[in-house]
Design a protein around this motif. Structure first.
Motif, PDB file in Angstrom:
ATOM      1  N   PHE A 148      41.743  43.939  27.384  1.00 44.20           N
ATOM      2  CA  PHE A 148      42.976  43.475  28.027  1.00 44.20           C
ATOM      3  C   PHE A 148      43.044  43.939  29.480  1.00 44.20           C
ATOM      4  O   PHE A 148      43.351  43.145  30.379  1.00 44.20           O
ATOM      5  N   PHE A 149      42.745  45.204  29.731  1.00 42.29           N
ATOM      6  CA  PHE A 149      42.845  45.721  31.096  1.00 42.29           C
ATOM      7  C   PHE A 149      41.746  45.154  31.991  1.00 42.29           C
ATOM      8  O   PHE A 149      41.992  44.831  33.152  1.00 42.29           O
ATOM      9  N   LEU A 150      40.542  45.022  31.452  1.00 36.92           N
ATOM     10  CA  LEU A 150      39.470  44.464  32.272  1.00 36.92           C
ATOM     11  C   LEU A 150      39.674  42.974  32.511  1.00 36.92           C
ATOM     12  O   LEU A 150      39.150  42.435  33.494  1.00 36.92           O
ATOM     13  N   ALA A 151      40.425  42.298  31.631  1.00 37.80           N
ATOM     14  CA  ALA A 151      40.716  40.886  31.865  1.00 37.80           C
ATOM     15  C   ALA A 151      41.601  40.690  33.087  1.00 37.80           C
ATOM     16  O   ALA A 151      41.598  39.606  33.689  1.00 37.80           O
ATOM     17  N   LEU A 152      42.351  41.730  33.468  1.00 39.09           N
ATOM     18  CA  LEU A 152      43.179  41.650  34.673  1.00 39.09           C
ATOM     19  C   LEU A 152      42.361  41.830  35.942  1.00 39.09           C
ATOM     20  O   LEU A 152      42.881  41.614  37.041  1.00 39.09           O
ATOM     21  N   ILE A 153      41.094  42.244  35.798  1.00 43.16           N
ATOM     22  CA  ILE A 153      40.196  42.424  36.940  1.00 43.16           C
ATOM     23  C   ILE A 153      39.249  41.227  36.990  1.00 43.16           C
ATOM     24  O   ILE A 153      38.350  41.108  36.148  1.00 43.16           O
ATOM     25  N   PRO A 154      39.424  40.312  37.923  1.00 41.01           N
ATOM     26  CA  PRO A 154      38.661  39.058  37.893  1.00 41.01           C
ATOM     27  C   PRO A 154      37.157  39.249  37.961  1.00 41.01           C
ATOM     28  O   PRO A 154      36.411  38.511  37.331  1.00 41.01           O
ATOM     29  N   MET A 155      36.685  40.224  38.739  1.00 40.77           N
ATOM     30  CA  MET A 155      35.245  40.389  38.911  1.00 40.77           C
ATOM     31  C   MET A 155      34.581  41.013  37.692  1.00 40.77           C
ATOM     32  O   MET A 155      33.353  41.070  37.608  1.00 40.77           O
ATOM     33  N   VAL A 156      35.367  41.480  36.732  1.00 38.69           N
ATOM     34  CA  VAL A 156      34.813  42.093  35.518  1.00 38.69           C
ATOM     35  C   VAL A 156      35.072  41.181  34.333  1.00 38.69           C
ATOM     36  O   VAL A 156      34.171  40.536  33.814  1.00 38.69           O
ATOM     37  N   GLY A 157      36.298  41.126  33.879  1.00 37.75           N
ATOM     38  CA  GLY A 157      36.660  40.216  32.800  1.00 37.75           C
ATOM     39  C   GLY A 157      36.505  40.829  31.424  1.00 37.75           C
ATOM     40  O   GLY A 157      35.786  41.824  31.228  1.00 37.75           O
ATOM     41  N   ALA A 158      37.177  40.218  30.457  1.00 34.85           N
ATOM     42  CA  ALA A 158      37.144  40.723  29.083  1.00 34.85           C
ATOM     43  C   ALA A 158      35.810  40.455  28.408  1.00 34.85           C
ATOM     44  O   ALA A 158      35.433  41.173  27.467  1.00 34.85           O
ATOM     45  N   ALA A 159      35.085  39.431  28.847  1.00 35.95           N
ATOM     46  CA  ALA A 159      33.815  39.109  28.203  1.00 35.95           C
ATOM     47  C   ALA A 159      32.811  40.246  28.328  1.00 35.95           C
ATOM     48  O   ALA A 159      31.941  40.418  27.458  1.00 35.95           O
ATOM     49  N   VAL A 160      32.916  41.051  29.380  1.00 35.69           N
ATOM     50  CA  VAL A 160      31.998  42.180  29.559  1.00 35.69           C
ATOM     51  C   VAL A 160      32.155  43.177  28.411  1.00 35.69           C
ATOM     52  O   VAL A 160      31.161  43.720  27.904  1.00 35.69           O
ATOM     53  N   VAL A 161      33.385  43.417  27.978  1.00 33.40           N
ATOM     54  CA  VAL A 161      33.616  44.355  26.875  1.00 33.40           C
ATOM     55  C   VAL A 161      32.969  43.844  25.590  1.00 33.40           C
ATOM     56  O   VAL A 161      32.365  44.599  24.836  1.00 33.40           O
ATOM     57  N   VAL A 162      33.092  42.539  25.355  1.00 31.21           N
ATOM     58  CA  VAL A 162      32.494  41.953  24.149  1.00 31.21           C
ATOM     59  C   VAL A 162      30.972  42.061  24.204  1.00 31.21           C
ATOM     60  O   VAL A 162      30.317  42.361  23.193  1.00 31.21           O
TER      61      VAL A 162
END
Length: 393
Positions: free
Chosen positions: A247-261
């Protein structure tokens, strides 16, 4: 006449100089002021309702909302930080105790299958024996101490900068809440635009900024839920933790939630679950990764009242041009342009008809399908129909 013209030119130069100097003063806090303005515009309605409930205590209402923003930022971040620190500390303690009791070979034997094979291959290729491996590792760690210290110093400096900008943003947010209406009145009074046009532009700014901000948070929530579903299907340990990070990384456009997955997929692969890792990799790329490009424009266009494609390219273009803050600046710039075009077409229009335009209505005709011509009312600043006698209704 010449002296009057000279004085006007000098005064214009002084105004430009003052604007330049003001920009230099504001530049260190530009992002903080911009985010504060966006938050104040988004929660302006909530501030007014809360002020009415508190019997006109605007400062108390502003303090409550600013405190709420602080808690909304600090509580989740504090919880995630505490969890990460606890897990890292326990992991470091486990590694240290295992090496002390069983040596490095004992630690390698506790690794998952794929990692254990790679670790054994690396150990066999090391130019030192197992008895000197611990000493070699300690020497390598000591030799990298300066680099680690620089990294820690940079991290501390970045954290301090973020904290400073956050404090400045909260201070500006408080004053935007308490004196925002007076600021808008002052801007409209000194604006060279017609009466009502400045407020219309500011209303568009409030609508678009609120839509983009709320759509970003909502999209992050949708991505976190989608990632959580994938974690539960793949039986990832601590799925709620990974979903919170997503959720928090999804708020950072250059990172995104997909990186966590994808990171969770790598962990599952190295822990001996290749099929679960493959599923997570596909799920993160196809489902979680594409949610941001589909859901956010759909949610943002409701506040912008624009076509989804315009919103989509405004988001991506702003991100490419201005970085993370461009997610707000891009749609605002597009909305600003379209608002100016709409105001020009409505208030100024075309003085002469072009080829192919309907003929100019004759005397006594209302034209435009029977509707009376519109004029701007001096009392209200709004457009009202003009009566046949020439007086506005």
């Amino acid at each position: 006449m010449a002296s009057e013209l000279t004085a006007r030119r000098i005064f214009t130069g002084l105004i430009l100089l003052s604007i330049f100097l003001l920009a230099l003063v504001i530049r260190p806090f530009a992002e903080a002021f911009f985010l504060a303005a966006v938050l104040a515009a988004t929660f302006y309605g909530l501030h007014k309702r809360l002020t009415r409930r508190l019997r006109g205590r605007s400062h108390l209402s502003s303090g409550i909302l600013c405190t709420t923003v602080v808690l909304a930022l600090l509580l989740p971040l504090g919880g995630l930080t505490a969890f990460i620190v606890t897990e890292v500390s326990e992991g470091a303690q486990f590694v240290s105790q295992t090496v002390q009791r069983e040596g490095v070979s004992g630690l390698v034997e506790k690794l998952p299958g794929p990692v254990r094979g790679a670790a054994n291959s690396v150990m066999k290729r090391l130019p030192v024996g197992e008895q000197n491996l611990d000493q070699t590792i300690q020497e390598q760690v000591s030799s990298q101490g300066g680099t680690a210290a620089k990294a820690v110093t940079g991290a501390v400096a970045a954290t301090g900068s973020i904290a400073f900008q956050t404090i400045m943003m909260l201070i500006a947010l408080f004053f935007f809440f308490t004196d925002g209406a007076k600021l808008v009145d002052w801007v409209e009074s000194v604006s060279p635009l017609r009466r009502g046009q400045t407020r219309e532009i500011m209303r568009e700014f409030r609508s678009v900024s609120g839509a983009v901000l709320l759509s970003s948070v909502a999209t992050a929530g949708v991505q976190a839920v989608a990632a959580l579903v994938g974690f539960l299907i793949a039986r990832v340990p601590a799925p709620l933790f990974f979903a919170g990070v997503a959720f928090f990384l999804a708020l950072i456009p250059m990172v995104g939630a997909a990186v966590v997955v994808l990171v969770a997929a790598a962990l599952m692969f190295f822990s001996g679950h290749p099929w679960a890792a493959l599923f997570l990799a596909i799920w993160g790329t196809v489902v979680v990764g594409l949610v941001d490009n589909v859901v956010k424009p759909l949610l943002a266009k409701r506040g912008m009242h624009q076509h989804g494609a315009i919103v989509f390219f405004a988001l991506l273009g702003g991100l490419a041009a201005f970085g993370t803050v461009g997610l707000l600046l891009g749609p605002l710039i597009v909305a600003f342009f379209l608002t100016l075009v709409r105001i020009w077409e409505r208030d100024y229009g075309r003085s002469t008809p072009r080829a192919g335009d309907p003929a100019t209505p004759g005397p006594g005709s209302t034209g435009d399908g029977g509707r009376a011509p519109m004029v701007r009312s001096e009392a209200t600043g709004e457009h009202v129909p003009l009566s046949p006698s020439g007086e506005s209704h």
